[in-house]
Structure formats: structure tokens, C-alpha cells
Design an enzyme around this catalytic site. Structure first.
Site, PDB file in Angstrom:
ATOM      1  N   ASN A  46       0.843  -1.196   0.000  1.00  0.00           N
ATOM      2  CA  ASN A  46       0.000   0.000   0.000  1.00  0.00           C
ATOM      3  C   ASN A  46       0.877   1.244   0.000  1.00  0.00           C
ATOM      4  O   ASN A  46       1.950   1.277   0.604  1.00  0.00           O
ATOM      5  CB  ASN A  46      -1.015   0.007   1.158  1.00  0.00           C
ATOM      6  CG  ASN A  46      -0.415  -0.229   2.528  1.00  0.00           C
ATOM      7  OD1 ASN A  46       0.598  -0.894   2.677  1.00  0.00           O
ATOM      8  ND2 ASN A  46      -1.044   0.314   3.547  1.00  0.00           N
ATOM      9  N   GLU A  48       0.387   5.310   0.590  1.00  0.00           N
ATOM     10  CA  GLU A  48      -0.542   6.353   1.040  1.00  0.00           C
ATOM     11  C   GLU A  48      -0.092   7.726   0.552  1.00  0.00           C
ATOM     12  O   GLU A  48       0.999   7.884  -0.015  1.00  0.00           O
ATOM     13  CB  GLU A  48      -0.637   6.314   2.573  1.00  0.00           C
ATOM     14  CG  GLU A  48      -1.179   4.963   3.034  1.00  0.00           C
ATOM     15  CD  GLU A  48      -1.418   4.857   4.525  1.00  0.00           C
ATOM     16  OE1 GLU A  48      -0.928   5.719   5.292  1.00  0.00           O
ATOM     17  OE2 GLU A  48      -2.111   3.893   4.912  1.00  0.00           O
ATOM     18  N   CYS A  57      -4.194   0.569  -2.466  1.00  0.00           N
ATOM     19  CA  CYS A  57      -4.005  -0.663  -1.689  1.00  0.00           C
ATOM     20  C   CYS A  57      -2.916  -1.543  -2.303  1.00  0.00           C
ATOM     21  O   CYS A  57      -2.637  -1.474  -3.511  1.00  0.00           O
ATOM     22  CB  CYS A  57      -5.290  -1.477  -1.662  1.00  0.00           C
ATOM     23  SG  CYS A  57      -6.630  -0.711  -0.754  1.00  0.00           S
ATOM     24  N   GLU A  59      -3.056  -4.750  -2.905  1.00  0.00           N
ATOM     25  CA  GLU A  59      -3.588  -5.693  -3.897  1.00  0.00           C
ATOM     26  C   GLU A  59      -3.627  -5.058  -5.286  1.00  0.00           C
ATOM     27  O   GLU A  59      -3.239  -5.658  -6.283  1.00  0.00           O
ATOM     28  CB  GLU A  59      -5.012  -6.142  -3.535  1.00  0.00           C
ATOM     29  CG  GLU A  59      -5.125  -6.881  -2.232  1.00  0.00           C
ATOM     30  CD  GLU A  59      -5.422  -5.964  -1.056  1.00  0.00           C
ATOM     31  OE1 GLU A  59      -4.788  -4.884  -0.956  1.00  0.00           O
ATOM     32  OE2 GLU A  59      -6.268  -6.337  -0.228  1.00  0.00           O
TER      33      GLU A  59
HETATM   34  N1  THU Z   1      -5.326  -1.420   2.540  1.00  0.00           N
HETATM   35  C1  THU Z   1      -4.790  -2.286   1.633  1.00  0.00           C
HETATM   36  O1  THU Z   1      -3.644  -2.137   1.190  1.00  0.00           O
HETATM   37  N2  THU Z   1      -5.565  -3.308   1.212  1.00  0.00           N
HETATM   38  C2  THU Z   1      -6.838  -3.553   1.622  1.00  0.00           C
HETATM   39  O2  THU Z   1      -7.500  -4.461   1.106  1.00  0.00           O
HETATM   40  C3  THU Z   1      -7.422  -2.742   2.680  1.00  0.00           C
HETATM   41  C4  THU Z   1      -6.659  -1.542   3.082  1.00  0.00           C
HETATM   42  C5  THU Z   1      -4.502  -0.294   2.994  1.00  0.00           C
HETATM   43  C6  THU Z   1      -4.996   1.061   2.563  1.00  0.00           C
HETATM   44  C7  THU Z   1      -4.432   1.955   3.653  1.00  0.00           C
HETATM   45  O3  THU Z   1      -3.109   2.328   3.287  1.00  0.00           O
HETATM   46  C8  THU Z   1      -4.360   1.073   4.888  1.00  0.00           C
HETATM   47  O4  THU Z   1      -4.472  -0.269   4.408  1.00  0.00           O
HETATM   48  C9  THU Z   1      -5.448   1.320   5.905  1.00  0.00           C
HETATM   49  O5  THU Z   1      -6.693   1.307   5.314  1.00  0.00           O
END
Ligand code: THU
Length: 133
Positions: A46, A48, A57, A59
Site C-alpha cells: 500500500n 498512502e 491498496c 492488492e
Molecule cells: N489497505 C490495503 O492495502 N488493502 C486492503 O484491502 C485494505 C486496506 C490499505 C490502505 C491503507 O493504506 C491502509 O491499508 C489502511 O486502510
């Protein structure tokens, strides 16, 4: 079904990817790795942003990497979170996985032995597809 040995290897790749996560706001690192029909594995984490809505995300980063390298046939998606309980993929990622394989196998691992194994058709029934366009 993907062999257990293979899934364990991909879990290790997803775990490594989670160490690269850029998540100064949530402090919730996620790693993901996708397995393609050709046996290739693509990982992502992920990433941000100070403008929170721009966060992507793990995935989706892994999937977009696979597509960019010319591999669209995704068989399985493996997620790793540095938590005691495994985390299911978010809705946006389910929809993106579904674009490439509505029957993909989804595995969620974490730092404990606990894990989840789903088929995407159960996580995202009646999804929006190109048939509606
Ligand atoms: N996040 C993911 O990478 N994958 C998911 O399926 C759910 C959430 C990340 C997004 C964000 O950076 C952190 O987790 C908290 O939501």
C-alpha cells in the site's frame, strides 16, 4: 486449487512486500502478491498520500504491476498484514480482482498462524462486469 507449497512461497513474497509499505498515516502496512496462470508472481504494497483519498491498496498495486508486465490471467491473490488476525481485501480491490478473474482464490495471512481462504465469487457475488456496459 493452488498447491500449499506454492501459496507458502507467495505468502513470503507478500510478507516482504509489506515491509516496503508507505503508510505513515494509517501505520497499517499491507503486502500483496498475485500468482498468474504462467506461474509468475507480482507483488505490491500500500502507498498512502497526504491527500488520503489517493492512497492505493497493496492488492491493486500488485495487480496493476502484473498487467503492466503483460500478465492478465490472475489465479490467486495473497495478502499479508502485520496483524494478529488476517484481513479480507477491501471492496475496491475485490472489484479490480474480479475484472481479471471473478473466481480468483484469495488468501489472507498475518503474523500469527491464522489465515483466511476465500474464492472471490463468494466475496463479491453479482459483481459489476463489462456485460453491463
Ligand atoms: N489497505 C490495503 O492495502 N488493502 C486492503 O484491502 C485494505 C486496506 C490499505 C490502505 C491503507 O493504506 C491502509 O491499508 C489502511 O486502510
Amino acid at each position: 486449487m493452488v498447491e500449499d507449497r506454492m501459496i507458502r512461497e507467495i505468502k513470503a513474497i507478500a510478507k516482504q512486500a509489506s515491509k516496503k509499505a508507505y503508510c505513515p498515516y494509517s501505520k497499517f502496512p499491507v503486502g500483496a502478491a498475485v500468482l498468474t496462470k504462467e506461474g509468475k508472481v507480482f507483488s505490491g504494497c500500500n502507498v498512502e498520500n497526504a491527500s488520503f483519498g489517493l492512497t492505493i491498496c497493496a492488492e491493486r498495486n500488485a495487480i496493476f504491476g502484473a498487467i503492466a508486465q503483460g500478465h492478465k490471467d490472475i489465479i490467486a491473490v495473497v495478502i499479508f498484514t502485520q496483524t494478529e488476525k488476517p484481513a479480507a481485501p477491501c471492496g475496491a480491490c475485490r472489484q479490480v480482482i474480479s475484472e481479471f478473474n471473478p473466481r480468483a482464490e484469495i488468501y489472507s495471512f498475518c503474523i500469527s498462524e491464522d489465515f483466511l481462504h476465500y474464492n472471490l465469487r463468494d466475496l463479491l457475488p453479482n459483481s459489476f462486469t463489462s456485460d453491463f456496459l
